[in-house]
Each structure stands twice: as structure tokens, then as C-alpha cells.
Write a protein that holds these residues in place. Structure first.
Motif, mmCIF file in Angstrom:
data_model
loop_
_atom_site.group_PDB
_atom_site.id
_atom_site.type_symbol
_atom_site.label_atom_id
_atom_site.label_comp_id
_atom_site.label_asym_id
_atom_site.label_seq_id
_atom_site.Cartn_x
_atom_site.Cartn_y
_atom_site.Cartn_z
ATOM 1 N N ILE A 6 -34.469 -15.875 34.039
ATOM 2 C CA ILE A 6 -33.186 -15.162 34.081
ATOM 3 C C ILE A 6 -32.056 -16.163 34.310
ATOM 4 O O ILE A 6 -31.042 -16.133 33.614
ATOM 5 C CB ILE A 6 -33.191 -14.073 35.179
ATOM 6 C CG1 ILE A 6 -34.124 -12.928 34.782
ATOM 7 C CG2 ILE A 6 -31.771 -13.556 35.433
ATOM 8 C CD1 ILE A 6 -34.358 -11.892 35.870
ATOM 9 N N GLN A 7 -32.258 -17.038 35.271
ATOM 10 C CA GLN A 7 -31.229 -18.026 35.591
ATOM 11 C C GLN A 7 -30.928 -18.931 34.384
ATOM 12 O O GLN A 7 -29.771 -19.216 34.080
ATOM 13 C CB GLN A 7 -31.665 -18.866 36.785
ATOM 14 C CG GLN A 7 -30.614 -19.838 37.269
ATOM 15 C CD GLN A 7 -31.093 -20.629 38.465
ATOM 16 O OE1 GLN A 7 -32.112 -21.329 38.371
ATOM 17 N NE2 GLN A 7 -30.388 -20.493 39.570
ATOM 18 N N THR A 8 -31.964 -19.356 33.696
ATOM 19 C CA THR A 8 -31.787 -20.218 32.525
ATOM 20 C C THR A 8 -30.975 -19.520 31.441
ATOM 21 O O THR A 8 -30.018 -20.081 30.913
ATOM 22 C CB THR A 8 -33.159 -20.657 31.977
ATOM 23 O OG1 THR A 8 -33.842 -21.403 32.988
ATOM 24 C CG2 THR A 8 -33.008 -21.505 30.721
ATOM 25 N N ARG A 10 -28.998 -16.941 31.827
ATOM 26 C CA ARG A 10 -27.658 -16.670 32.361
ATOM 27 C C ARG A 10 -26.763 -17.893 32.189
ATOM 28 O O ARG A 10 -25.627 -17.786 31.726
ATOM 29 C CB ARG A 10 -27.751 -16.273 33.845
ATOM 30 C CG ARG A 10 -26.392 -16.059 34.493
ATOM 31 C CD ARG A 10 -26.506 -15.611 35.921
ATOM 32 N NE ARG A 10 -27.129 -16.569 36.811
ATOM 33 C CZ ARG A 10 -26.524 -17.649 37.308
ATOM 34 N NH1 ARG A 10 -25.275 -17.938 36.985
ATOM 35 N NH2 ARG A 10 -27.173 -18.456 38.135
ATOM 36 N N LYS A 11 -27.300 -19.050 32.525
ATOM 37 C CA LYS A 11 -26.512 -20.281 32.408
ATOM 38 C C LYS A 11 -26.239 -20.634 30.945
ATOM 39 O O LYS A 11 -25.163 -21.130 30.617
ATOM 40 C CB LYS A 11 -27.212 -21.423 33.136
ATOM 41 C CG LYS A 11 -27.128 -21.262 34.647
ATOM 42 C CD LYS A 11 -27.805 -22.391 35.380
ATOM 43 C CE LYS A 11 -27.638 -22.223 36.883
ATOM 44 N NZ LYS A 11 -28.256 -23.319 37.625
ATOM 45 N N GLN A 12 -27.210 -20.374 30.070
ATOM 46 C CA GLN A 12 -26.995 -20.618 28.644
ATOM 47 C C GLN A 12 -25.852 -19.755 28.107
ATOM 48 O O GLN A 12 -25.094 -20.181 27.240
ATOM 49 C CB GLN A 12 -28.268 -20.328 27.844
ATOM 50 C CG GLN A 12 -29.334 -21.379 27.985
ATOM 51 C CD GLN A 12 -30.618 -20.997 27.258
ATOM 52 O OE1 GLN A 12 -30.760 -19.900 26.729
ATOM 53 N NE2 GLN A 12 -31.573 -21.911 27.249
ATOM 54 N N LYS A 13 -25.744 -18.535 28.628
ATOM 55 C CA LYS A 13 -24.681 -17.613 28.212
ATOM 56 C C LYS A 13 -23.381 -17.864 28.975
ATOM 57 O O LYS A 13 -22.399 -17.170 28.758
ATOM 58 C CB LYS A 13 -25.121 -16.157 28.440
ATOM 59 C CG LYS A 13 -26.348 -15.745 27.667
ATOM 60 C CD LYS A 13 -26.022 -15.531 26.220
ATOM 61 C CE LYS A 13 -27.264 -15.032 25.499
ATOM 62 N NZ LYS A 13 -27.007 -14.718 24.127
ATOM 63 N N ARG A 14 -23.436 -18.846 29.884
ATOM 64 C CA ARG A 14 -22.276 -19.210 30.702
ATOM 65 C C ARG A 14 -21.731 -18.031 31.495
ATOM 66 O O ARG A 14 -20.514 -17.802 31.571
ATOM 67 C CB ARG A 14 -21.196 -19.846 29.848
ATOM 68 C CG ARG A 14 -21.674 -21.144 29.240
ATOM 69 C CD ARG A 14 -20.619 -21.849 28.488
ATOM 70 N NE ARG A 14 -21.207 -23.103 27.985
ATOM 71 C CZ ARG A 14 -20.564 -23.969 27.278
ATOM 72 N NH1 ARG A 14 -19.307 -23.781 26.991
ATOM 73 N NH2 ARG A 14 -21.156 -25.059 26.858
ATOM 74 N N LEU A 15 -22.667 -17.283 32.070
ATOM 75 C CA LEU A 15 -22.304 -16.156 32.921
ATOM 76 C C LEU A 15 -22.519 -16.539 34.377
ATOM 77 O O LEU A 15 -23.517 -17.176 34.713
ATOM 78 C CB LEU A 15 -23.168 -14.930 32.612
ATOM 79 C CG LEU A 15 -22.981 -14.253 31.260
ATOM 80 C CD1 LEU A 15 -24.046 -13.194 31.042
ATOM 81 C CD2 LEU A 15 -21.594 -13.625 31.176
ATOM 82 N N GLU A 35 -33.520 -14.630 41.258
ATOM 83 C CA GLU A 35 -33.389 -15.980 40.697
ATOM 84 C C GLU A 35 -33.942 -17.048 41.635
ATOM 85 O O GLU A 35 -34.452 -18.058 41.181
ATOM 86 C CB GLU A 35 -31.916 -16.291 40.372
ATOM 87 C CG GLU A 35 -31.431 -15.623 39.121
ATOM 88 C CD GLU A 35 -30.094 -16.165 38.646
ATOM 89 O OE1 GLU A 35 -29.544 -17.100 39.258
ATOM 90 O OE2 GLU A 35 -29.592 -15.642 37.634
ATOM 91 N N ARG A 36 -33.842 -16.825 42.939
ATOM 92 C CA ARG A 36 -34.335 -17.815 43.903
ATOM 93 C C ARG A 36 -35.783 -17.547 44.320
ATOM 94 O O ARG A 36 -36.320 -18.206 45.195
ATOM 95 C CB ARG A 36 -33.431 -17.829 45.141
ATOM 96 C CG ARG A 36 -32.037 -18.362 44.813
ATOM 97 C CD ARG A 36 -31.128 -18.404 46.025
ATOM 98 N NE ARG A 36 -30.799 -17.037 46.445
ATOM 99 C CZ ARG A 36 -30.809 -16.621 47.707
ATOM 100 N NH1 ARG A 36 -31.096 -17.432 48.690
ATOM 101 N NH2 ARG A 36 -30.506 -15.370 47.991
ATOM 102 N N VAL A 53 -27.893 -7.425 28.795
ATOM 103 C CA VAL A 53 -26.681 -8.220 28.989
ATOM 104 C C VAL A 53 -26.867 -9.637 28.466
ATOM 105 O O VAL A 53 -25.967 -10.206 27.844
ATOM 106 C CB VAL A 53 -26.255 -8.237 30.474
ATOM 107 C CG1 VAL A 53 -25.071 -9.175 30.696
ATOM 108 C CG2 VAL A 53 -25.918 -6.834 30.956
ATOM 109 N N LEU A 54 -28.053 -10.196 28.678
ATOM 110 C CA LEU A 54 -28.315 -11.564 28.230
ATOM 111 C C LEU A 54 -28.577 -11.647 26.729
ATOM 112 O O LEU A 54 -28.575 -12.731 26.156
ATOM 113 C CB LEU A 54 -29.504 -12.154 29.002
ATOM 114 C CG LEU A 54 -29.279 -12.376 30.493
ATOM 115 C CD1 LEU A 54 -30.570 -12.842 31.159
ATOM 116 C CD2 LEU A 54 -28.157 -13.366 30.739
ATOM 117 N N GLY A 55 -28.826 -10.491 26.110
ATOM 118 C CA GLY A 55 -29.077 -10.479 24.667
ATOM 119 C C GLY A 55 -30.427 -11.036 24.291
ATOM 120 O O GLY A 55 -30.587 -11.627 23.221
#
Length: 112
Positions: A6-8, A10-15, A35-36, A53-55
Motif C-alpha cells: 500500500i505504501q509503495t 501510495r508513494k508512486q501516486k504521490r499521495l 503501512e507500519r 483510490v490507488l487505481g
């Protein structure tokens, strides 16, 4: 681990964590704990909301990655066993097939 995936994404989508939580309609604190890896078993509904949301497909978040240290042959056996499971083929059914095949192959060799 689902939290890391999820974290990966999310960061790729710059959210930000806050933005993903807001868009998905989930608690920021719960998302952070996922995430943690403080929480490790999120509900399917939570995963579905996050994936939308992340698509990405739900499977992309929950897939079980294989360790890289496996040999290609080991990886193939794992993929094959997952396919058997997906098709509803049990280990006992595979064993019965192998025993039957082995017995028939031995009989055929003796006849030659």
C-alpha cells in the motif's frame, strides 16, 4: 506484506497518507498502522477502498510475493501448486494421479 505494498503504491501516486485516507474514507491512523505493520489483517472492504483510490486491483495489494532466493524450479512448483489450489485440486488428488501414472508407466515398461 500488504502495508508495504500500500505504501509503495501510495508513494508512486504521490499521495500523502492523509490524502489517501480521506479519498478512501478510512481512518488515517488505521491506514498508518497498516503501512507500519502494526495492524496486519485489514478487512476486505478496507483493501477494496484503498485499491480503488490507488487505481490497482485488490490482488496487487494482497498477492503473496515469492522470495527471490528460490530457484526457478522451486518458483515453478509453487506457482503450479497455487494453480492446483485455484482449480480446486487437492494434494491428495495430485498424489493419487502420480501414483496411478507411476503404476501405469511401470506396467507399460515391463510389457516392452
Amino acid at each position: 506484506m500488504i502495508g508495504k505494498r500500500i505504501q509503495t503504491y501510495r508513494k508512486q501516486k504521490r499521495l500523502s497518507l492523509n490524502e489517501l485516507a480521506r479519498r478512501a474514507g478510512v481512518a488515517k491512523s488505521y491506514l498508518s498502522s497498516i503501512e507500519r505493520n502494526i495492524q496486519s489483517n485489514p478487512s476486505f472492504e478496507f483493501i477494496r477502498k484503498i485499491s480503488e483510490v490507488l487505481g490497482v486491483k485488490v490482488e496487487a495489494l494482497i498477492k503473496d510475493d515469492l522470495p527471490e532466493e528460490l530457484t526457478p524450479s522451486e518458483r515453478e512448483w509453487i506457482h503450479l501448486s497455487r494453480e492446483f489450489k485455484r482449480q480446486g485440486i487437492s494434494i491428495d488428488m495430485v498424489k493419487q494421479f502420480v501414483e496411478h501414472y507411476s503404476a501405469n508407466a511401470a506396467t507399460m515398461q515391463q510389457q516392452m
